[in-house]
Design a protein around this motif. Sequence first.
Motif, mmCIF file in Angstrom:
data_model
loop_
_atom_site.group_PDB
_atom_site.id
_atom_site.type_symbol
_atom_site.label_atom_id
_atom_site.label_comp_id
_atom_site.label_asym_id
_atom_site.label_seq_id
_atom_site.Cartn_x
_atom_site.Cartn_y
_atom_site.Cartn_z
ATOM 1 N N SER A 80 -45.072 98.439 25.035
ATOM 2 C CA SER A 80 -43.949 98.268 25.759
ATOM 3 C C SER A 80 -44.095 97.743 27.076
ATOM 4 O O SER A 80 -44.802 96.727 27.111
ATOM 5 C CB SER A 80 -43.336 99.581 26.064
ATOM 6 N N LEU A 81 -43.597 98.029 28.302
ATOM 7 C CA LEU A 81 -43.458 97.548 29.593
ATOM 8 C C LEU A 81 -44.969 97.792 30.047
ATOM 9 O O LEU A 81 -45.598 98.842 30.205
ATOM 10 C CB LEU A 81 -42.720 98.007 30.541
ATOM 11 N N LEU A 83 -47.986 97.438 32.665
ATOM 12 C CA LEU A 83 -48.177 97.445 34.150
ATOM 13 C C LEU A 83 -49.424 97.141 34.633
ATOM 14 O O LEU A 83 -50.536 97.763 34.146
ATOM 15 C CB LEU A 83 -47.684 99.005 34.955
ATOM 16 N N ALA A 95 -44.610 92.992 36.301
ATOM 17 C CA ALA A 95 -43.577 94.225 36.670
ATOM 18 C C ALA A 95 -43.715 94.598 38.020
ATOM 19 O O ALA A 95 -42.845 94.896 38.583
ATOM 20 C CB ALA A 95 -43.619 95.275 35.398
ATOM 21 N N ARG A 119 -38.580 103.207 28.868
ATOM 22 C CA ARG A 119 -39.623 102.528 28.460
ATOM 23 C C ARG A 119 -40.643 103.267 28.071
ATOM 24 O O ARG A 119 -41.101 104.088 29.142
ATOM 25 C CB ARG A 119 -39.991 101.233 28.912
ATOM 26 N N MET A 121 -43.810 102.878 29.157
ATOM 27 C CA MET A 121 -44.620 102.115 30.087
ATOM 28 C C MET A 121 -46.089 102.445 29.997
ATOM 29 O O MET A 121 -46.565 103.586 29.804
ATOM 30 C CB MET A 121 -44.237 102.047 31.679
ATOM 31 N N SER A 122 -47.161 101.406 30.125
ATOM 32 C CA SER A 122 -48.497 101.571 30.099
ATOM 33 C C SER A 122 -49.165 100.786 30.693
ATOM 34 O O SER A 122 -48.848 99.587 31.098
ATOM 35 C CB SER A 122 -49.008 101.511 28.480
ATOM 36 N N TRP A 123 -50.484 101.269 31.207
ATOM 37 C CA TRP A 123 -51.058 100.473 32.175
ATOM 38 C C TRP A 123 -52.170 99.362 31.169
ATOM 39 O O TRP A 123 -52.676 99.793 30.334
ATOM 40 C CB TRP A 123 -52.001 101.406 32.988
ATOM 41 N N THR A 160 -42.236 108.635 28.923
ATOM 42 C CA THR A 160 -41.070 107.371 29.292
ATOM 43 C C THR A 160 -40.741 107.504 30.484
ATOM 44 O O THR A 160 -40.750 108.537 31.143
ATOM 45 C CB THR A 160 -40.218 107.494 28.058
ATOM 46 N N ARG A 163 -37.537 101.787 35.421
ATOM 47 C CA ARG A 163 -38.133 100.979 36.639
ATOM 48 C C ARG A 163 -37.831 101.664 37.820
ATOM 49 O O ARG A 163 -38.595 101.655 39.090
ATOM 50 C CB ARG A 163 -37.583 99.533 36.488
ATOM 51 N N LEU A 166 -40.083 104.504 38.189
ATOM 52 C CA LEU A 166 -41.576 104.086 38.626
ATOM 53 C C LEU A 166 -41.725 103.536 40.049
ATOM 54 O O LEU A 166 -42.651 103.932 40.579
ATOM 55 C CB LEU A 166 -41.526 102.411 37.581
#
Length: 229
Positions: A80-81, A83, A95, A119, A121-123, A160, A163, A166
């Motif tokens: 996914s997104l 980071l 991002a 999303r 989101m993952s690092w 999840t 933005r 985040l």
Amino acid sequence: MSWLQQKQARKCMFAGGDAHLKCRFVAISTDQVFDGVPPHAPYLTKDPRRPLNPYGRYKVEMENELCSLVHPDLVIARTSLILTLGRTPSQDGKAIAFLRNALSSDRDSPVVLFVDEIRNMSWSEDLAQALLEIATCIQCDSDDERGCAPTIIHLACSETTNRFELVQCLLAKQWVEYHPFATARIVAGLSAESGLHRPLDLTMNVESMVETGLVTRTHLRSIHEYLSS
């Protein structure tokens, strides 16, 4: 080497006595193979793919081509997104850089961040470790060809977010220097009302990582876990 060239080079072998370590080929796909139209349960790997944009359609084409190879050591990992928070702004991923630039800009109009684009989101550090685990956690005979289909997993953090949330986390944990400007430069908005026709809720079920036995040692940290570490 492109993924198409993997048709001719599907194995990565390392000599080791009578046995060989066989390295999987891992193809990176995306949650945008789905349409994200709410409401829906978290997407399973087998759910119908209905991409809304060219990027998602390309990834569906890639997945179909790879699945046609019918090779047991091929993994399709949907992310996914992603980071990347750098030690300096120049090291930020796309991002994070977008958010930092929005906060530091002197533009008159604020930047709208959608709260309804959800999303997993993952690092990037965690994803890199997980991909290494997937690629190397196999040992078998070099002639082993079982003729089974590639494995598809959802490779992402179970948490999840969106933005806008985040950037609020970053302001609370990391970016103290941007506090005086945040309210004026970042506002919450709705993608559904923007006319952009973007995927909304792309929440994925990520249990496939463990169910397939491919990711059992790597923990994909949530945003709060990462920023608190």
